[in-house]
Design an enzyme around this catalytic site. Structure first.
Site, PDB file in Angstrom:
ATOM      1  N   GLU A   9       0.810  -1.220   0.000  1.00  0.00           N
ATOM      2  CA  GLU A   9       0.000   0.000   0.000  1.00  0.00           C
ATOM      3  C   GLU A   9       0.845   1.272   0.000  1.00  0.00           C
ATOM      4  OE1 GLU A   9      -3.422   0.127   2.630  1.00  0.00           O
ATOM      5  OE2 GLU A   9      -3.427  -2.047   2.752  1.00  0.00           O
ATOM      6  N   ASP A  84      -5.876  -7.013   6.727  1.00  0.00           N
ATOM      7  CA  ASP A  84      -7.188  -6.810   7.342  1.00  0.00           C
ATOM      8  C   ASP A  84      -8.234  -6.725   6.245  1.00  0.00           C
ATOM      9  OD1 ASP A  84      -6.740  -4.334   6.219  1.00  0.00           O
ATOM     10  OD2 ASP A  84      -6.531  -3.272   8.120  1.00  0.00           O
ATOM     11  N   GLU A  86      -9.908  -4.167   4.928  1.00  0.00           N
ATOM     12  CA  GLU A  86      -9.651  -3.141   3.911  1.00  0.00           C
ATOM     13  C   GLU A  86      -8.506  -3.559   3.000  1.00  0.00           C
ATOM     14  OE1 GLU A  86     -11.412  -0.284   3.288  1.00  0.00           O
ATOM     15  OE2 GLU A  86     -12.824  -1.107   4.749  1.00  0.00           O
ATOM     16  N   TYR A 298       1.435  -5.350  13.417  1.00  0.00           N
ATOM     17  CA  TYR A 298       0.338  -4.604  12.778  1.00  0.00           C
ATOM     18  C   TYR A 298      -0.518  -3.908  13.825  1.00  0.00           C
ATOM     19  CZ  TYR A 298      -3.280  -3.590   9.340  1.00  0.00           C
ATOM     20  OH  TYR A 298      -4.169  -2.958   8.508  1.00  0.00           O
ATOM     21  N   ARG A 300      -3.550  -2.403  13.702  1.00  0.00           N
ATOM     22  CA  ARG A 300      -5.019  -2.414  13.702  1.00  0.00           C
ATOM     23  C   ARG A 300      -5.485  -3.814  14.123  1.00  0.00           C
ATOM     24  NH1 ARG A 300      -3.698   0.686   9.147  1.00  0.00           N
ATOM     25  NH2 ARG A 300      -4.343   2.869   9.364  1.00  0.00           N
ATOM     26  N   HIS A 344      -5.349 -10.667  14.067  1.00  0.00           N
ATOM     27  CA  HIS A 344      -3.940 -10.306  14.241  1.00  0.00           C
ATOM     28  C   HIS A 344      -3.572 -10.350  15.706  1.00  0.00           C
ATOM     29  CE1 HIS A 344      -4.825  -8.770  10.284  1.00  0.00           C
ATOM     30  NE2 HIS A 344      -5.664  -7.901  10.801  1.00  0.00           N
TER      31      HIS A 344
END
Length: 408
Positions: A9, A84, A86, A298, A300, A344
């Site tokens: 990303e 995730d 998204e 990670y 989130r 996660h």
């Protein structure tokens, strides 16, 4: 010609991963979502199973062109967007745009950006998780239906510029209901009396009036409080009882996204957005002695689960740095609450070798402060409970009982 294309990303993450993988890989950043529902129309076919219609996001044309060009010159394509819902949707949209269904894509799940984690993920690719893609699509469609269809109603009935949303409208209702409770609350006056005391061999301390004769000290108004104070004048205060007990205080669990935001706000005065922005930088990697390294897992997550190798590493570090007496007999495990996705791990340092004080010079001040917060929370979660000596002193002045308590 490069053998493989890896799509991530952010450019920062692309730079870090490219160093780990070497010249046989081309790592490109898609910059987040590249497709979305159209801005100026509903974009959802309600009559046909709520089918979404996606369009390219304005400004993403050059990125898509670059991804297509790179895909044509590679043998394999790995989608390494965030692990995730998204991220899964972004991977799916990238796959649709750059090759449609004509090529096979492999999904890479990176829970931390370290060389060992990246190489391990590359050796164990998976397929796209269509369930996560569908879940993200359902959320996006709900956002659009509520916002696109309810907002115009508000413009007509209240005033222009108002907006409705799947989350914000529910949150607004909760706020309004709480405000109604506050407005409807009938306050009841009460008073408390605290005595400032000092013994012959003690420092000054405060004790609160808790009982009058054998009744709870209920002081409804100032007049009653003044009469009690007047009655106490000249009376001797004597220690009546001392209670000691040992109390254990368990360490808090490792951070989830919400608890990290709360603690960073309380201790560092960071906004939620600032906390997540800095956490993203720590996750994607910083330069340590010329080697770009991800410092945390990670960020989130709603889970308090920790990988066993991370627990083992923390216990070894505690034993070496603080002593075996701080290491519990068994690892501390923090069960997740009901309804947690547990996709996660909890937020933790990626390596116990990256002590905050050792890498401070490589970090910006706010990066260091947040990393130190995460480090300390993770380390403490694998320590023995704190043992507190709790002392409660009861002091009598005629028929009045005062109480003071503290712990060390």
């Amino acid at each position: 010609m490069a053998k493989s294309l890896v799509v991530v990303e952010s450019p920062a993450k692309a730079k870090t991963i490219n160093k780990f993988l070497g010249s046989d890989y081309v790592v490109k950043a898609c910059g987040g979502h590249i497709r979305d529902l159209p801005e100026k129309e509903l974009g959802v076919d309600i009559a046909n199973g709520f089918r979404p219609r996606y369009v390219r996001i304005r400004g993403k044309g050059k990125i898509i062109t670059a991804l297509k060009a790179a895909a044509r010159q590679t043998d394999r394509i790995f989608l390494a967007t965030d692990p995730d819902r998204e991220g899964e949707a972004i991977a799916w949209h990238v796959a649709q745009e750059i090759s449609g269904n004509s090529r096979e894509f492999q999904r890479i799940l990176l829970h931390e950006i370290t060389k060992s984690a990246v190489l391990k993920a590359m050796d164990n690719p998976v397929g796209l998780d269509q369930r996560k893609v569908n879940a993200q699509q359902a959320r996006r469609i709900l956002d659009r239906l509520v916002g696109y269809m309810v907002s115009p109603f508000l413009w007509k009935t209240v005033y222009g510029g108002l907006s409705a949303g799947r989350v914000q409208s529910v949150a607004l209702r909760l706020i309004c209901e709480r405000e109604e409770e506050i407005t409807g609350f009938i306050p009841k006056e009460y008073w408390s009396i605290t005595a400032s005391l000092q013994g012959q061999r003690t420092n000054p301390f405060e004790a609160q009036l808790v009982r009058i004769e054998r009744r709870k000290a209920d002081i409804p108004d100032e007049k009653t409080a003044d009469s009690i104070i007047l009655d106490l004048e000249g009376k001797a205060f004597r220690v009546w009882n001392i209670k000691r007990k040992e109390q254990k205080k368990n360490p808090p669990p490792p951070f989830t996204t919400s608890t990290l935001q709360q603690d960073a706000a309380r201790r560092l005065n960071f906004s939620a957005n600032k906390t997540m922005g800095i956490a993203q930088e720590l996750y994607e990697g910083v330069d340590l002695k010329g080697q770009r390294t991800g410092l945390i897992t990670y960020m989130r997550t709603d889970s308090t689960r920790i990988a066993m190798e991370a627990i083992t590493s923390a216990r070894e570090y505690i034993a070496t740095s603080y002593g075996l007496e701080y290491v519990p007999q068994k690892p501390n495990v923090y069960p997740n609450k009901k309804g947690v996705q547990d996709a996660h791990e909890a937020i933790r340092p990626t390596s116990m070798s990256n002590e905050p004080r050792k890498i401070k010079k490589y970090l910006a001040l706010d990066q260091y402060r947040l990393y130190e917060l995460i480090w300390n929370r993770f380390l403490s979660c694998q320590m023995k409970p704190a043992v507190l000596d709790v002392k409660t002193i009861e002091i009598k002045a005629d028929n009045y009982l005062f109480r003071a308590s503290g712990s060390t």
